[in-house]
Design a protein around this motif. Structure first.
Motif, short mmCIF file in Angstrom:
data_model
loop_
_atom_site.label_atom_id
_atom_site.label_comp_id
_atom_site.label_asym_id
_atom_site.label_seq_id
_atom_site.Cartn_x
_atom_site.Cartn_y
_atom_site.Cartn_z
N UNK A 52 -5.40 101.27 116.50
CA UNK A 52 -6.69 101.64 115.36
C UNK A 52 -7.25 103.30 114.92
N UNK A 53 -6.26 104.29 115.79
CA UNK A 53 -6.31 105.93 115.09
C UNK A 53 -5.81 106.01 114.07
N UNK A 54 -6.50 106.94 113.28
CA UNK A 54 -5.50 107.19 112.17
C UNK A 54 -4.59 108.88 111.99
N UNK A 55 -3.38 108.99 112.74
CA UNK A 55 -2.42 110.14 112.84
C UNK A 55 -1.69 110.18 111.05
N UNK A 56 -1.03 111.47 111.47
CA UNK A 56 0.17 112.19 110.34
C UNK A 56 0.76 111.80 111.32
N UNK A 57 2.35 111.40 111.02
CA UNK A 57 3.57 111.97 111.32
C UNK A 57 3.65 113.52 112.35
N UNK A 58 3.01 114.23 111.25
CA UNK A 58 3.13 115.47 111.84
C UNK A 58 2.34 116.07 113.47
N UNK A 59 1.54 114.32 113.64
CA UNK A 59 0.67 114.85 114.36
C UNK A 59 1.57 115.09 115.98
N UNK A 60 3.01 114.11 115.55
CA UNK A 60 3.12 113.21 116.57
C UNK A 60 4.44 114.80 117.23
N UNK A 61 5.09 116.22 116.48
CA UNK A 61 5.13 116.66 116.47
C UNK A 61 4.58 118.19 117.16
N UNK A 62 5.78 118.72 118.19
CA UNK A 62 5.22 120.01 118.44
C UNK A 62 5.53 120.73 119.67
N UNK A 63 6.06 119.43 120.51
CA UNK A 63 6.39 119.53 121.93
C UNK A 63 7.87 118.94 122.37
N UNK A 64 8.57 118.88 121.80
CA UNK A 64 9.72 118.09 122.46
C UNK A 64 10.11 117.34 121.17
N UNK A 65 11.80 116.95 120.93
CA UNK A 65 12.64 116.41 119.99
C UNK A 65 11.73 114.53 119.67
N UNK A 66 11.58 114.19 118.79
CA UNK A 66 10.96 113.45 118.49
C UNK A 66 12.36 112.19 117.55
N UNK A 67 12.11 110.70 118.04
CA UNK A 67 12.86 110.48 117.05
C UNK A 67 12.20 109.28 116.58
N UNK A 68 12.20 109.67 114.95
CA UNK A 68 11.06 107.84 114.34
C UNK A 68 11.98 106.62 114.17
N UNK A 69 12.70 105.50 114.43
CA UNK A 69 12.74 104.98 113.65
C UNK A 69 11.79 103.70 112.92
N UNK A 70 12.76 103.26 112.11
CA UNK A 70 11.84 102.17 111.30
C UNK A 70 12.23 100.86 112.05
N UNK A 71 11.11 99.79 111.51
CA UNK A 71 10.71 98.62 111.49
C UNK A 71 12.13 98.51 112.16
N UNK A 72 13.21 98.15 111.76
CA UNK A 72 14.18 97.40 112.72
C UNK A 72 15.02 98.38 113.53
N UNK A 73 14.59 99.15 113.82
CA UNK A 73 15.33 100.05 114.73
C UNK A 73 14.97 100.81 115.98
N UNK A 74 14.87 99.35 116.62
CA UNK A 74 14.49 99.47 118.35
C UNK A 74 15.58 100.04 118.88
#
Length: 155
Positions: A52-74
């Motif tokens: 329910x909270x809107x955000x940007x991918x960029x809101x996820x960055x800044x403190x550590x490495x971030x891995x973004x995976x597609x829907x089938x990338x678990x």
């Protein structure tokens, strides 16, 4: 967009802290209005929703490495957690799309990051793309990429 903005936002960092792809043309600039997701470029903005909270991918960055995976990338998320533990760093993983993942509000995540649903992109704390797998691959690829970006030899 002004030429100055394009130069600032479209500049690619092709230093040792980036795993450049074999087919990369080495261009130092790209149009930030049409991001490619190539390693060395700034991680593109994608509108997301998390419970329910809107955000940007960029809101996820800044403190550590971030891995973004597609829907089938678990599988990539599990590989990121394992690689982070092996290297003693935090690598926060996020599934974009799919069951239990962040919702891609505009359906642009895959295109902007240059990955398919089974791919993943690794983003440095400064918001620069360090590595990507356009499709599924070996979990060892991710740890190898992190080692290269961190300049740490394999044990």
């Amino acid at each position: 967009m002004s030429p100055l903005s394009a130069l600032f936002f479209g500049y690619r960092q092709l230093s040792g802290a980036v795993v450049v792809e074999p087919d990369d043309d080495g261009a130092l600039l790209e149009n930030p209005e049409r991001p490619t997701g190539r390693p060395g470029s700034r991680a593109p903005h994608v509108r997301l929703r998390d419970n329910g909270t809107k955000l940007s991918t960029r809101d996820l960055f800044g403190r550590h490495f971030v891995l973004l995976a597609g829907a089938d990338g678990a599988d990539w998320l599990a590989a990121g957690e394992k690689a982070g533990q092996a290297l003693g760093i935090r690598c926060a993983g996020h599934l974009v799309g799919g069951r239990g993942g962040l919702v891609d509000l505009d359906g642009t995540f895959g295109a902007r990051y240059g990955i398919r649903a089974d791919g993943a992109a690794l983003v440095r704390p400064d918001g620069v793309l360090a590595w990507r797998a356009r499709t599924s691959g070996s979990p060892a690829e991710l740890e190898q990429a992190l080692r290269r970006v961190l300049d740490r030899a394999a044990n």
